[in-house]
Design an enzyme around this catalytic site. Structure first.
Site, PDB file in Angstrom:
ATOM      1  N   MET A  30       4.894   0.017   5.888  1.00 39.83           N
ATOM      2  CA  MET A  30       4.292   0.394   7.170  1.00 39.83           C
ATOM      3  C   MET A  30       3.530  -0.802   7.745  1.00 39.83           C
ATOM      4  O   MET A  30       2.680  -0.641   8.632  1.00 39.83           O
ATOM      5  CB  MET A  30       3.368   1.595   6.998  1.00 39.83           C
ATOM      6  N   HIS A  34       0.366  -7.232   2.612  1.00 43.59           N
ATOM      7  CA  HIS A  34      -0.569  -7.895   1.693  1.00 43.59           C
ATOM      8  C   HIS A  34       0.184  -8.267   0.414  1.00 43.59           C
ATOM      9  O   HIS A  34       1.412  -8.059   0.324  1.00 43.59           O
ATOM     10  CB  HIS A  34      -1.768  -6.989   1.410  1.00 43.59           C
ATOM     11  N   HIS A  37       2.743  -5.892  -1.116  1.00 42.82           N
ATOM     12  CA  HIS A  37       4.069  -5.925  -0.490  1.00 42.82           C
ATOM     13  C   HIS A  37       4.821  -7.189  -0.924  1.00 42.82           C
ATOM     14  O   HIS A  37       6.024  -7.137  -1.194  1.00 42.82           O
ATOM     15  CB  HIS A  37       3.939  -5.915   1.037  1.00 42.82           C
ATOM     16  N   GLN A 153       4.633   9.178  -4.752  1.00 44.03           N
ATOM     17  CA  GLN A 153       5.695   8.833  -3.791  1.00 44.03           C
ATOM     18  C   GLN A 153       6.925   8.288  -4.520  1.00 44.03           C
ATOM     19  O   GLN A 153       8.058   8.672  -4.227  1.00 44.03           O
ATOM     20  CB  GLN A 153       5.171   7.795  -2.794  1.00 44.03           C
ATOM     21  N   SER A 185      -4.507  -2.357  -0.486  1.00 43.36           N
ATOM     22  CA  SER A 185      -4.012  -1.308   0.398  1.00 43.36           C
ATOM     23  C   SER A 185      -4.280  -1.743   1.830  1.00 43.36           C
ATOM     24  O   SER A 185      -5.298  -2.395   2.114  1.00 43.36           O
ATOM     25  CB  SER A 185      -4.751  -0.001   0.103  1.00 43.36           C
ATOM     26  N   SER A 186      -3.372  -1.357   2.713  1.00 44.16           N
ATOM     27  CA  SER A 186      -3.566  -1.684   4.135  1.00 44.16           C
ATOM     28  C   SER A 186      -4.851  -1.049   4.651  1.00 44.16           C
ATOM     29  O   SER A 186      -5.421  -1.504   5.635  1.00 44.16           O
ATOM     30  CB  SER A 186      -2.380  -1.182   4.956  1.00 44.16           C
TER      31      SER A 186
HETATM   32  P1  AMP Z   1       2.872   0.971   2.678  1.00 38.59           P
HETATM   33  O1  AMP Z   1       3.047  -0.155   3.643  1.00 38.59           O
HETATM   34  O2  AMP Z   1       1.458   1.259   2.338  1.00 38.59           O
HETATM   35  O3  AMP Z   1       3.666   2.182   3.070  1.00 38.59           O
HETATM   36  O4  AMP Z   1       3.508   0.475   1.316  1.00 38.59           O
HETATM   37  C1  AMP Z   1       4.818  -0.021   1.255  1.00 38.59           C
HETATM   38  C2  AMP Z   1       5.188  -0.199  -0.187  1.00 38.59           C
HETATM   39  O5  AMP Z   1       4.291  -1.115  -0.794  1.00 38.59           O
HETATM   40  C3  AMP Z   1       5.092   1.107  -0.983  1.00 38.59           C
HETATM   41  O6  AMP Z   1       6.167   1.186  -1.879  1.00 38.59           O
HETATM   42  C4  AMP Z   1       3.775   0.961  -1.686  1.00 38.59           C
HETATM   43  O7  AMP Z   1       3.721   1.677  -2.904  1.00 38.59           O
HETATM   44  C5  AMP Z   1       3.760  -0.538  -1.964  1.00 38.59           C
HETATM   45  N1  AMP Z   1       2.388  -0.999  -2.213  1.00 38.59           N
HETATM   46  C6  AMP Z   1       1.290  -0.751  -1.457  1.00 38.59           C
HETATM   47  N2  AMP Z   1       0.185  -1.280  -2.032  1.00 38.59           N
HETATM   48  C7  AMP Z   1       0.596  -1.860  -3.179  1.00 38.59           C
HETATM   49  C8  AMP Z   1      -0.063  -2.561  -4.228  1.00 38.59           C
HETATM   50  N3  AMP Z   1      -1.383  -2.777  -4.233  1.00 38.59           N
HETATM   51  N4  AMP Z   1       0.690  -3.020  -5.271  1.00 38.59           N
HETATM   52  C9  AMP Z   1       2.021  -2.804  -5.306  1.00 38.59           C
HETATM   53  N5  AMP Z   1       2.705  -2.150  -4.341  1.00 38.59           N
HETATM   54  C10 AMP Z   1       2.012  -1.679  -3.296  1.00 38.59           C
END
Ligand code: AMP
Length: 282
Positions: A30, A34, A37, A153, A185-186
């Site tokens: 999304m 960071h 990702h 998820q 986390s975003s």
């Molecule tokens: P998001 O943009 O938050 O939807 O996350 C996209 C992907 O990145 C998802 O598969 C998340 O689980 C993964 N993700 C988010 N934060 C982390 C993190 N700190 N370490 C590893 N993967 C992450």
């Protein structure tokens, strides 16, 4: 690096890659990218020949009182980030491209989504599995990469892929953390400086529980009490749920035996954070 905005164009790109015998890796995100990702992008690059990253803030997975409008959308920085990571294609569709006016289909995984995030955020996983079904159809990846950070998820997506025979392998990468253990986390960017300190309570609670399990504690109640107490000790934190569960079924365990997953959701001010830890108990 190519930025693609339409379903048609991403399909055409993927077809071309497949026809030349390449394996496609895919990292759905999304945005507000960071190091978490980046670790998935790097894993995808190691395991496949051509990597696509999608950036799509999926309205369907946000509840009516959630932070869809506040969710960060630093598109220019995200594209720079992907270029630096040497991503081949960024798929950046408009909401209307994914959900045209008359869109009326939902994909729902049942039992696994009833608790934890699914219970706290009704409709959330339905939004996730619906958009991923669509994105998997458009990109047609051989492998798709998800973070352990969103543990439930990842389990739900694996179930959906298995149940619907989606021809993609789901790969789960480890959670990337800050120095003090806070999972990247975003949403961390919403934390004020005292809140950022308080957010350390999540990792502290998980490591306290891990310590107990590693030294032989087998009472779920005692482990949970410790996690809950550790969060309650932090005045800026409010616990939403804490659980000790089976890593595959996500059923809460009565007796700790073998592997378990500790799951945690905590509000820090107006920001909701989740974290987890999988522990192999001797
Ligand atoms: P998001 O943009 O938050 O939807 O996350 C996209 C992907 O990145 C998802 O598969 C998340 O689980 C993964 N993700 C988010 N934060 C982390 C993190 N700190 N370490 C590893 N993967 C992450």
């Amino acid at each position: 690096m190519r930025t693609i905005r339409t379903g048609r164009a991403i399909r055409a790109w993927a077809l071309e890659r497949r026809e030349s015998g390449q394996k496609i890796g895919y990292v759905p995100t999304m945005g507000a990218l960071h190091a978490g990702h980046a670790s998935l992008i790097r894993a995808a690059k190691r395991a496949t020949d051509a990597v696509a990253v999608s950036i799509f803030v999926n309205p369907l997975q946000f509840g009516p009182r959630e932070d869809l409008n506040q969710y960060p959308r630093p598109v220019v920085e995200d594209l720079r980030f992907c270029r630096q990571e040497d991503v081949e294609v960024v798929f950046l569709p408009h909401v209307r491209e994914i959900y045209p006016g008359n869109f009326q289909t939902r994909v729902r995984v049942t039992k696994l989504t009833e608790r934890y995030e699914g219970q706290s955020r009704p409709g959330h996983f339905e939004g996730v599995t619906t958009v991923l079904t669509k994105l998997f159809h458009l990109v047609g990846p051989d492998r798709a990469f998800f973070g352990q950070k969103d543990y439930q998820q990842a389990v739900v997506v694996k179930q959906m892929v298995r149940d619907l025979d989606v021809p993609v392998e789901i790969v789960v990468g480890p959670t990337v953390r800050e120095r003090d253990g806070l999972a990247l986390s975003s949403r961390n960017r919403f934390l004020s400086s005292p809140e950022r300190k308080a957010a350390g309570a999540l990792f502290a609670a998980l490591t306290a529980a891990r310590g107990m399990l590693r030294t032989g504690e087998r009472s779920v109640k005692k482990v949970l009490d410790t996690m809950i107490r550790r969060v309650r000790d932090e005045p800026l934190a409010r616990l939403e749920y804490a659980a000790v569960a089976d890593p595959a079924t996500l059923d809460e365990v009565r007796v700790v035996k073998g592997r378990v997953v500790l799951l945690l959701a905590v509000w820090i001010g107006k920001t909701r954070l989740i974290d987890n830890m999988v522990i192999a108990c001797p």
